[in-house]
Write a protein that holds these residues in place. Structure first.
Motif, PDB file in Angstrom:
ATOM      1  N   MET A  43     -14.408  26.098 -53.407  1.00 19.85           N
ATOM      2  CA  MET A  43     -15.813  25.687 -53.470  1.00 19.85           C
ATOM      3  C   MET A  43     -15.907  24.214 -53.855  1.00 19.85           C
ATOM      4  O   MET A  43     -15.152  23.728 -54.700  1.00 19.85           O
ATOM      5  N   ARG A  44     -16.866  23.507 -53.241  1.00 17.54           N
ATOM      6  CA  ARG A  44     -16.994  22.079 -53.467  1.00 17.54           C
ATOM      7  C   ARG A  44     -17.261  21.730 -54.931  1.00 17.54           C
ATOM      8  O   ARG A  44     -16.657  20.794 -55.463  1.00 17.54           O
ATOM      9  N   PRO A  45     -18.171  22.442 -55.639  1.00 11.92           N
ATOM     10  CA  PRO A  45     -18.389  22.087 -57.050  1.00 11.92           C
ATOM     11  C   PRO A  45     -17.112  22.195 -57.887  1.00 11.92           C
ATOM     12  O   PRO A  45     -16.879  21.388 -58.784  1.00 11.92           O
ATOM     13  N   CYS A  46     -16.286  23.189 -57.578  1.00  8.89           N
ATOM     14  CA  CYS A  46     -15.035  23.358 -58.347  1.00  8.89           C
ATOM     15  C   CYS A  46     -14.078  22.208 -58.069  1.00  8.89           C
ATOM     16  O   CYS A  46     -13.409  21.707 -58.982  1.00  8.89           O
ATOM     17  N   HIS A  47     -13.994  21.786 -56.813  1.00  6.58           N
ATOM     18  CA  HIS A  47     -13.119  20.659 -56.476  1.00  6.58           C
ATOM     19  C   HIS A  47     -13.609  19.378 -57.139  1.00  6.58           C
ATOM     20  O   HIS A  47     -12.809  18.527 -57.551  1.00  6.58           O
ATOM     21  N   ALA A  48     -14.937  19.240 -57.267  1.00  5.30           N
ATOM     22  CA  ALA A  48     -15.507  18.012 -57.828  1.00  5.30           C
ATOM     23  C   ALA A  48     -15.129  17.822 -59.297  1.00  5.30           C
ATOM     24  O   ALA A  48     -15.031  16.697 -59.781  1.00  5.30           O
ATOM     25  N   ILE A  49     -14.902  18.916 -60.026  1.00  8.35           N
ATOM     26  CA  ILE A  49     -14.615  18.807 -61.456  1.00  8.35           C
ATOM     27  C   ILE A  49     -13.120  18.921 -61.751  1.00  8.35           C
ATOM     28  O   ILE A  49     -12.707  18.800 -62.909  1.00  8.35           O
ATOM     29  N   LYS A  50     -12.320  19.119 -60.721  1.00  7.68           N
ATOM     30  CA  LYS A  50     -10.886  19.347 -60.918  1.00  7.68           C
ATOM     31  C   LYS A  50     -10.230  18.192 -61.671  1.00  7.68           C
ATOM     32  O   LYS A  50      -9.480  18.407 -62.631  1.00  7.68           O
ATOM     33  N   HIS A  51     -10.507  16.963 -61.244  1.00  4.79           N
ATOM     34  CA  HIS A  51      -9.840  15.816 -61.849  1.00  4.79           C
ATOM     35  C   HIS A  51     -10.291  15.596 -63.291  1.00  4.79           C
ATOM     36  O   HIS A  51      -9.493  15.183 -64.139  1.00  4.79           O
ATOM     37  N   THR A  52     -11.575  15.878 -63.562  1.00  5.82           N
ATOM     38  CA  THR A  52     -12.062  15.760 -64.937  1.00  5.82           C
ATOM     39  C   THR A  52     -11.366  16.773 -65.831  1.00  5.82           C
ATOM     40  O   THR A  52     -10.963  16.462 -66.965  1.00  5.82           O
ATOM     41  N   PHE A  53     -11.211  17.983 -65.326  1.00  4.16           N
ATOM     42  CA  PHE A  53     -10.526  19.035 -66.071  1.00  4.16           C
ATOM     43  C   PHE A  53      -9.089  18.602 -66.400  1.00  4.16           C
ATOM     44  O   PHE A  53      -8.618  18.742 -67.533  1.00  4.16           O
ATOM     45  N   GLN A  54      -8.412  18.036 -65.407  1.00  6.18           N
ATOM     46  CA  GLN A  54      -7.033  17.608 -65.607  1.00  6.18           C
ATOM     47  C   GLN A  54      -6.948  16.449 -66.597  1.00  6.18           C
ATOM     48  O   GLN A  54      -6.032  16.393 -67.421  1.00  6.18           O
ATOM     49  N   ARG A  55      -7.919  15.518 -66.527  1.00  2.01           N
ATOM     50  CA  ARG A  55      -7.904  14.376 -67.450  1.00  2.01           C
ATOM     51  C   ARG A  55      -8.099  14.841 -68.884  1.00  2.01           C
ATOM     52  O   ARG A  55      -7.375  14.401 -69.795  1.00  2.01           O
ATOM     53  N   ILE A  56      -9.070  15.732 -69.107  1.00  3.20           N
ATOM     54  CA  ILE A  56      -9.318  16.222 -70.463  1.00  3.20           C
ATOM     55  C   ILE A  56      -8.104  16.987 -70.974  1.00  3.20           C
ATOM     56  O   ILE A  56      -7.731  16.877 -72.140  1.00  3.20           O
TER      57      ILE A  56
END
Length: 225
Positions: A1-14
């Motif tokens: 899903m697009r919303p999940c892909h959009a937050i993937k990098h933020t999740f990894q950074r945190i």
């Protein structure tokens, strides 16, 4: 899903920045994940859940304000903040009445003592904690901060009853080991105002205003005649 892909990098950074927190990413498209999704009660994607000792503490559903709530949740339940700051170095964790008594009785006379009484599942407690941390750092030497999670154990629950705390967050103010005031609510501005008010009432000096970055004190020459 697009919303999940959009937050993937933020999740990894945190996840990279917060070494004291364990992160797990679950792909809902994986057929083998269905049973686990049901067990976790996941109904909306994306969902972020915070767990400790096998108990779900809090969750955020959906993409709206995801990054803010993710960061606040990690700060609230973990011990990592931006710039390598550890909240526990500025806000002392309290777990019982004995902890509270020792904390408030160990402060110097000129220092205002503030105890943040919160619970793990209340959104207002989570959202105000970044402000509590910022205040604890900026008021260092003038006010000292502790935090009691009222739903952590039975001893903590008894502290809530002892101080008649019925809403959270409640901030208890102590001077010379005695409760002198309290504030209920999650407004940062109101909390700052209450701290300054109590300091003024009991003769506690406020911290000096911060010096703006790059600011140079004004040179004062001789008065013109």
């Amino acid at each position: 899903m697009r919303p999940c892909h959009a937050i993937k990098h933020t999740f990894q950074r945190i996840a990279r920045e917060c070494s004291d927190v364990k992160f797990l990413a679950l792909n809902a498209d994986d057929p083998d994940a269905t049973e686990l999704l049901d067990a976790l009660g996941i109904e909306v994607l994306p969902t972020v859940q915070f767990w400790r000792n096998g108990r779900r503490l809090w969750e955020h559903r959906g993409v709206n304000q995801w990054e803010q709530n993710m960061g606040e949740g990690v700060l609230y339940f973990g011990d990592s903040a931006a710039g390598g700051v550890h909240p526990s170095e500025h806000v002392q964790e309290l777990h019982s009445q004995a902890d509270v008594d020792a904390f408030i009785n160990s402060q110097e006379e000129q220092v205002l003592t503030v105890v943040d009484v919160s619970i793990s599942s209340a959104d207002p407690c989570i959202h105000v904690f970044p402000a509590v941390l910022a205040l604890a750092r900026s008021f260092e030497g003038y006010a000292t901060f502790g935090r009691l999670m009222g739903d952590e154990n039975e001893e903590a629950q008894r502290v809530l009853q002892q101080y008649n705390v019925v809403e959270v967050p409640t901030f208890l103010f102590f001077k010379n080991g005695r409760e002198v005031s309290r504030h209920v609510g999650s407004s940062r501005g109101d909390l700052i105002g209450k701290i300054l008010q109590v300091q003024s009432e009991y003769g506690v000096a406020p911290p000096p205003p911060p010096q703006p970055a790059g600011a140079v004190p004004r040179r004062r020459g001789a008065a013109h005649r």
